[in-house]
Design a protein around this motif. Structure first.
Motif, mmCIF file in Angstrom:
data_model
loop_
_atom_site.group_PDB
_atom_site.id
_atom_site.type_symbol
_atom_site.label_atom_id
_atom_site.label_comp_id
_atom_site.label_asym_id
_atom_site.label_seq_id
_atom_site.Cartn_x
_atom_site.Cartn_y
_atom_site.Cartn_z
ATOM 1 N N GLY A 130 1.240 25.907 31.899
ATOM 2 C CA GLY A 130 2.133 24.610 31.525
ATOM 3 C C GLY A 130 1.390 23.938 30.326
ATOM 4 N N VAL A 131 -0.001 23.435 30.395
ATOM 5 C CA VAL A 131 -0.515 22.809 29.532
ATOM 6 C C VAL A 131 -0.706 23.342 28.214
ATOM 7 C CG1 VAL A 131 -2.855 21.600 28.906
ATOM 8 C CG2 VAL A 131 -1.799 21.242 31.260
ATOM 9 N N VAL A 132 -0.936 24.720 28.300
ATOM 10 C CA VAL A 132 -0.819 25.431 26.975
ATOM 11 C C VAL A 132 0.306 25.666 26.193
ATOM 12 C CG1 VAL A 132 -1.520 27.655 26.190
ATOM 13 C CG2 VAL A 132 -2.801 26.787 27.484
ATOM 14 N N LEU A 146 -0.406 32.290 22.927
ATOM 15 C CA LEU A 146 -0.372 33.278 24.020
ATOM 16 C C LEU A 146 -1.710 34.069 23.963
ATOM 17 C CD1 LEU A 146 2.801 35.099 22.597
ATOM 18 C CD2 LEU A 146 2.583 33.982 24.763
ATOM 19 N N ILE A 147 -2.314 33.905 23.245
ATOM 20 C CA ILE A 147 -3.919 34.286 23.420
ATOM 21 C C ILE A 147 -4.547 33.595 24.259
ATOM 22 C CG2 ILE A 147 -6.255 34.411 21.977
ATOM 23 C CD1 ILE A 147 -4.576 35.545 19.598
ATOM 24 N N VAL A 148 -4.653 31.931 24.185
ATOM 25 C CA VAL A 148 -5.254 31.225 25.072
ATOM 26 C C VAL A 148 -4.657 31.437 26.562
ATOM 27 C CG1 VAL A 148 -5.540 28.774 25.743
ATOM 28 C CG2 VAL A 148 -5.583 29.572 23.310
ATOM 29 N N ALA A 149 -3.239 31.712 26.552
ATOM 30 C CA ALA A 149 -2.828 31.813 27.874
ATOM 31 C C ALA A 149 -3.274 33.214 28.525
ATOM 32 C CB ALA A 149 -1.343 31.879 27.913
ATOM 33 N N THR A 190 0.938 29.795 15.259
ATOM 34 C CA THR A 190 0.874 29.008 16.351
ATOM 35 C C THR A 190 1.168 29.652 17.874
ATOM 36 O OG1 THR A 190 1.405 27.155 14.782
ATOM 37 C CG2 THR A 190 1.295 26.782 17.124
ATOM 38 N N VAL A 191 2.437 30.262 17.825
ATOM 39 C CA VAL A 191 2.897 30.781 19.197
ATOM 40 C C VAL A 191 1.803 31.967 19.566
ATOM 41 C CG1 VAL A 191 4.431 32.222 20.225
ATOM 42 C CG2 VAL A 191 5.068 30.269 18.753
#
Length: 140
Positions: A109-111, A70-73, A65-66
């Motif tokens: 922040g949303v991510v 991190l990939i999305v960010a 999940t983390v």
């Protein structure tokens, strides 16, 4: 097998077309500079960060999940970075009227909040079956 060769040939043809158009427009120097910058950015910053984060993530129980967060960010950062680092102001003020740094920070922040919420929901979902088993054992 034939589809793979056809797609490979199409890819090579498109690269050739891109090369020809780059040479015709006279932007070959800018393209080479951009590619060199991308290599330096990748090898000097992105790859060491990813390699350093690997052992830290391996110790986490919810590393998947983390890692997803991190990939999305990272993807958001790659999209926003050229707009955030653009030198000077745009010749036309209506082209880029937004505060990209602020908006990027809000999205990061949303991510982070979304990743934390997902971790919390998954933790609660894992606890509930064990609590049910415990209450069933007390009844019997």
């Amino acid at each position: 097998m034939g589809v793979r060769y056809a797609l490979g040939a199409l890819g090579v043809a498109m690269m050739g077309l891109g090369g020809v158009l780059t040479l015709r427009t006279g932007t070959a120097g800018e393209v080479v500079l951009w590619l060199a910058g991308a290599i330096v950015l990748h090898d000097g910053l992105i790859a060491p960060l990813v390699l350093g984060a690997g052992p830290l993530l391996a110790a986490l129980p919810a590393r998947g999940t983390v890692r997803g967060g991190l990939i999305v960010a990272g993807a958001l950062t790659l999209v926003a970075l050229p707009l955030m680092l653009r030198p000077g102001s745009a010749p036309n003020p209506t082209v880029l009227p937004l505060d990209y740094v602020r908006n990027w920070l809000v999205l990061i922040g949303v991510v982070a909040v979304g990743t934390g919420a997902l971790l919390g929901v998954r933790r609660l979902a894992r606890r509930r079956p064990s609590q049910r088993r415990l209450s069933q054992r007390r009844r019997s």
